[in-house]
Motif scaffolding. Structure first.
Motif, PDB file in Angstrom:
ATOM      1  N   LEU A 210     -13.556  46.426 126.092  1.00  0.00           N
ATOM      2  CA  LEU A 210     -13.826  46.322 127.524  1.00  0.00           C
ATOM      3  C   LEU A 210     -13.684  44.891 128.021  1.00  0.00           C
ATOM      4  O   LEU A 210     -13.337  44.667 129.181  1.00  0.00           O
ATOM      5  CB  LEU A 210     -15.227  46.853 127.824  1.00  0.00           C
ATOM      6  N   ALA A 211     -13.946  43.931 127.155  1.00  0.00           N
ATOM      7  CA  ALA A 211     -13.755  42.539 127.557  1.00  0.00           C
ATOM      8  C   ALA A 211     -12.283  42.244 127.838  1.00  0.00           C
ATOM      9  O   ALA A 211     -11.957  41.387 128.672  1.00  0.00           O
ATOM     10  CB  ALA A 211     -14.291  41.603 126.471  1.00  0.00           C
ATOM     11  N   LEU A 212     -11.372  42.970 127.168  1.00  0.00           N
ATOM     12  CA  LEU A 212      -9.941  42.744 127.366  1.00  0.00           C
ATOM     13  C   LEU A 212      -9.429  43.327 128.681  1.00  0.00           C
ATOM     14  O   LEU A 212      -8.363  42.931 129.158  1.00  0.00           O
ATOM     15  CB  LEU A 212      -9.157  43.347 126.195  1.00  0.00           C
ATOM     16  N   VAL A 213     -10.156  44.295 129.260  1.00  0.00           N
ATOM     17  CA  VAL A 213      -9.703  44.934 130.510  1.00  0.00           C
ATOM     18  C   VAL A 213     -10.712  44.714 131.633  1.00  0.00           C
ATOM     19  O   VAL A 213     -10.702  45.448 132.622  1.00  0.00           O
ATOM     20  CB  VAL A 213      -9.473  46.444 130.288  1.00  0.00           C
ATOM     21  N   SER A 214     -11.572  43.726 131.479  1.00  0.00           N
ATOM     22  CA  SER A 214     -12.623  43.512 132.480  1.00  0.00           C
ATOM     23  C   SER A 214     -12.077  43.091 133.845  1.00  0.00           C
ATOM     24  O   SER A 214     -12.728  43.297 134.864  1.00  0.00           O
ATOM     25  CB  SER A 214     -13.613  42.443 131.977  1.00  0.00           C
ATOM     26  N   GLU A 215     -10.871  42.514 133.875  1.00  0.00           N
ATOM     27  CA  GLU A 215     -10.296  42.061 135.138  1.00  0.00           C
ATOM     28  C   GLU A 215      -9.472  43.135 135.850  1.00  0.00           C
ATOM     29  O   GLU A 215      -9.012  42.923 136.965  1.00  0.00           O
ATOM     30  CB  GLU A 215      -9.408  40.830 134.886  1.00  0.00           C
ATOM     31  N   ILE A 216      -9.255  44.275 135.204  1.00  0.00           N
ATOM     32  CA  ILE A 216      -8.465  45.356 135.806  1.00  0.00           C
ATOM     33  C   ILE A 216      -9.404  46.259 136.603  1.00  0.00           C
ATOM     34  O   ILE A 216     -10.332  46.839 136.041  1.00  0.00           O
ATOM     35  CB  ILE A 216      -7.720  46.162 134.725  1.00  0.00           C
ATOM     36  N   GLU A 217      -9.162  46.371 137.881  1.00  0.00           N
ATOM     37  CA  GLU A 217     -10.067  47.124 138.749  1.00  0.00           C
ATOM     38  C   GLU A 217      -9.697  48.604 138.841  1.00  0.00           C
ATOM     39  O   GLU A 217     -10.576  49.447 139.019  1.00  0.00           O
ATOM     40  CB  GLU A 217     -10.076  46.503 140.150  1.00  0.00           C
ATOM     41  N   GLU A 218      -8.409  48.939 138.741  1.00  0.00           N
ATOM     42  CA  GLU A 218      -7.996  50.336 138.870  1.00  0.00           C
ATOM     43  C   GLU A 218      -8.395  51.095 137.602  1.00  0.00           C
ATOM     44  O   GLU A 218      -7.962  50.750 136.492  1.00  0.00           O
ATOM     45  CB  GLU A 218      -6.486  50.408 139.078  1.00  0.00           C
ATOM     46  N   PRO A 219      -9.211  52.155 137.676  1.00  0.00           N
ATOM     47  CA  PRO A 219      -9.762  52.812 136.475  1.00  0.00           C
ATOM     48  C   PRO A 219      -8.698  53.369 135.533  1.00  0.00           C
ATOM     49  O   PRO A 219      -8.799  53.208 134.317  1.00  0.00           O
ATOM     50  CB  PRO A 219     -10.644  53.925 137.057  1.00  0.00           C
ATOM     51  N   ARG A 220      -7.659  54.052 136.071  1.00  0.00           N
ATOM     52  CA  ARG A 220      -6.650  54.638 135.191  1.00  0.00           C
ATOM     53  C   ARG A 220      -5.867  53.577 134.435  1.00  0.00           C
ATOM     54  O   ARG A 220      -5.584  53.719 133.241  1.00  0.00           O
ATOM     55  CB  ARG A 220      -5.708  55.509 136.016  1.00  0.00           C
ATOM     56  N   GLN A 221      -5.504  52.516 135.130  1.00  0.00           N
ATOM     57  CA  GLN A 221      -4.769  51.441 134.464  1.00  0.00           C
ATOM     58  C   GLN A 221      -5.638  50.772 133.410  1.00  0.00           C
ATOM     59  O   GLN A 221      -5.161  50.433 132.315  1.00  0.00           O
ATOM     60  CB  GLN A 221      -4.306  50.412 135.497  1.00  0.00           C
ATOM     61  N   ALA A 222      -6.907  50.587 133.719  1.00  0.00           N
ATOM     62  CA  ALA A 222      -7.816  49.981 132.747  1.00  0.00           C
ATOM     63  C   ALA A 222      -7.928  50.851 131.493  1.00  0.00           C
ATOM     64  O   ALA A 222      -7.942  50.336 130.367  1.00  0.00           O
ATOM     65  CB  ALA A 222      -9.194  49.779 133.383  1.00  0.00           C
ATOM     66  N   TRP A 223      -7.977  52.178 131.670  1.00  0.00           N
ATOM     67  CA  TRP A 223      -8.089  53.078 130.523  1.00  0.00           C
ATOM     68  C   TRP A 223      -6.817  53.044 129.669  1.00  0.00           C
ATOM     69  O   TRP A 223      -6.883  53.001 128.437  1.00  0.00           O
ATOM     70  CB  TRP A 223      -8.370  54.492 131.009  1.00  0.00           C
ATOM     71  N   ARG A 224      -5.647  53.037 130.321  1.00  0.00           N
ATOM     72  CA  ARG A 224      -4.395  52.974 129.559  1.00  0.00           C
ATOM     73  C   ARG A 224      -4.277  51.666 128.792  1.00  0.00           C
ATOM     74  O   ARG A 224      -3.871  51.659 127.620  1.00  0.00           O
ATOM     75  CB  ARG A 224      -3.208  53.147 130.508  1.00  0.00           C
ATOM     76  N   MET A 225      -4.623  50.569 129.424  1.00  0.00           N
ATOM     77  CA  MET A 225      -4.560  49.277 128.734  1.00  0.00           C
ATOM     78  C   MET A 225      -5.584  49.206 127.604  1.00  0.00           C
ATOM     79  O   MET A 225      -5.323  48.619 126.537  1.00  0.00           O
ATOM     80  CB  MET A 225      -4.802  48.148 129.737  1.00  0.00           C
ATOM     81  N   LEU A 226      -6.729  49.819 127.813  1.00  0.00           N
ATOM     82  CA  LEU A 226      -7.755  49.825 126.775  1.00  0.00           C
ATOM     83  C   LEU A 226      -7.257  50.559 125.535  1.00  0.00           C
ATOM     84  O   LEU A 226      -7.434  50.082 124.394  1.00  0.00           O
ATOM     85  CB  LEU A 226      -9.031  50.478 127.325  1.00  0.00           C
TER      86      LEU A 226
END
Length: 443
Positions: free
Chosen positions: A188-204
């Motif tokens: 989660l620290a790696l995607v903490s700056e991504i605000e869009e939920p779907r994009q954050a989940w894919r990057m995670l």
């Protein structure tokens, strides 16, 4: 005041019972470890009782009286020595001490402002110290630590839900996969700056796939001595059979040999003999007292030697001897920890710590077709940097043996995740687990 005792397997479950029965206002007034778990005593409307009256220390008072008597004796001796120095001094000293017994001067010391220095306590001999006292204190401190972790985990989870709901939702999804708290925190620290939920989940998930390590070359292609290690029931013998069949189908039976170190399980050697007859591959059995180096010496001309080991308990002395043999300088064995993905987190962790002593080249994940969660075994492999060498997902030999593909493995972990949402207690436990790790910042 309502007082009640609660019994549970661990502190977190006991605290849940207290909250459900007495509510959040209950006070914990006692806790201790018992056979099979912990016992908590909780109360409602609890008030601290008045302090107990002071109990006089008789030994200390006796020492003070002795000290006072010594002071009076010393003053008397000084006054008697000064009698020959002058008549005025004689009369003064006689007036001071005439007719007074030495003990009669004791009240003169009582109103003094400076308290006499207390004698240093004599340490008790180490042999007389009861170790049960220290064990009880250690158990009490462990119980208090668990209690604080539960409270801190609940507070941290509630704070994250209020301040960053999107991050809290990602935490829930990771919990459904079964990933550990520290690994989830790092992701989660790696995607903490991504605000869009779907994009954050894919990057995670992409970051999770990159964290999984796989060998640069397939172990069978690299060759050498390859040993299957791990507790009983993990699928070591079946995995060895799949590896042997895979090699024979590709390269023939001339350059491969099988070795069994399992003389403890009934039928283990017969099972390997049957496999050797089917594949037309030589099988060597190594007794516990036999040298593994000598047993392998005639087989070193083979390109691949597969070793099947016994699944023994961690406390068994035979396990230590087996691991020392595999770790010997003359062996140069690549040892792979076979882990069944159906095993619980505690079983997987115990297996790693028991078998890491022989030096692990990686792990092999088995029974993927039976598992309900892959997060636990992936968390172990990532946290200890164990390369995932092979996957097995069925009984067919060798068809159900596969080379790992990191993104496919993550996709499979997502597909077998829990369908129901994790409970609030589960999320609090996950956050409490984070407090074991050095970094304690969440979100």
């Amino acid at each position: 005041m309502q007082v009640k005792r609660f019994f549970a397997a661990d502190m977190r479950q006991a605290m849940k019972l207290v909250r459900d029965e007495l509510g959040a206002d209950a006070a914990i007034i006692g806790n201790r470890r018992i056979a099979g778990g912990v016992e908590i005593t909780a109360a409602l409307d609890y008030q601290l009782s008045a302090l107990a009256p002071r109990v006089p220390n008789m030994e200390l008072e006796d020492e003070l009286r002795k000290t006072q008597s010594r002071i009076v004796n010393a003053q008397a001796e000084l006054s008697l020595r000064g009698e020959g120095e002058g008549d005025s001094d004689k009369s003064t000293n006689r007036q001071l001490f005439a007719g007074l017994p030495l003990t009669a001067a004791e009240p003169l010391i009582e109103p003094t402002l400076a308290e006499p220095r207390r004698p240093a306590p004599t340490p008790a001999p180490a042999a007389t110290i009861d170790t049960r006292v220290f064990d009880s204190m250690r158990s009490e401190l462990n119980s208090l630590r668990e209690l604080m972790e539960v409270q801190l985990g609940s507070l941290a989870w509630n704070q994250l839900q209020g301040s960053r709901p999107d991050q809290a939702n990602l935490w829930r999804r990771l919990q459904r996969i079964g990933l550990s708290g520290p690994l989830s925190r790092d992701l989660l620290a790696l995607v903490s700056e991504i605000e869009e939920p779907r994009q954050a989940w894919r990057m995670l998930l992409a970051h999770l796939a990159r964290m999984i390590v796989t060998p640069e070359m397939e172990p069978l292609e690299e060759g050498g001595v390859i040993a299957m290690v791990g507790p009983a029931g993990m699928g070591k013998t079946t995995t060895l059979a799949k590896l042997a069949a895979r090699y024979v189908l590709k390269y023939g039976a001339q350059n491969i040999a099988l070795v069994s170190m399992d003389s403890f399980r009934i039928g283990a050697q017969e099972q390997l003999k049957t496999l050797g007859r089917i594949l037309n591959v030589p099988v060597t059995h190594v007794d516990p007292n036999q040298s593994l180096v000598q047993a392998l010496d005639p087989l070193l001309r083979k390109r691949v030697v597969l070793i099947d080991t016994a699944g023994l308990q961690a406390s068994d002395p035979a396990l230590r001897m087996q691991l020392e043999s595999l770790a010997g300088r003359g062996i140069k064995s690549k040892n792979y920890l076979v882990l069944a993905t159906t095993s619980q987190k505690q079983v997987l962790t115990a297996a790693y710590h028991s078998y890491k002593r022989c030096g692990l080249a990686g792990c092999i994940l088995t029974k993927l077709d039976e598992t309900a969660s892959l997060g636990e075994v992936l968390s172990l492999a990532i946290s200890h940097e164990l390369p995932v060498a092979y996957l097995t997902d069925g009984p067919r030999i060798p068809d159900d043996l596969h080379l790992p593909r990191r993104h496919q493995l993550v996709s499979r972990a997502v597909s077998v995740q829990m369908q129901e949402e994790p409970s609030e207690e589960a999320m609090a436990d996950m956050f409490a687990d984070i407090y074991h790790s050095p970094t304690k910042q969440v979100g």
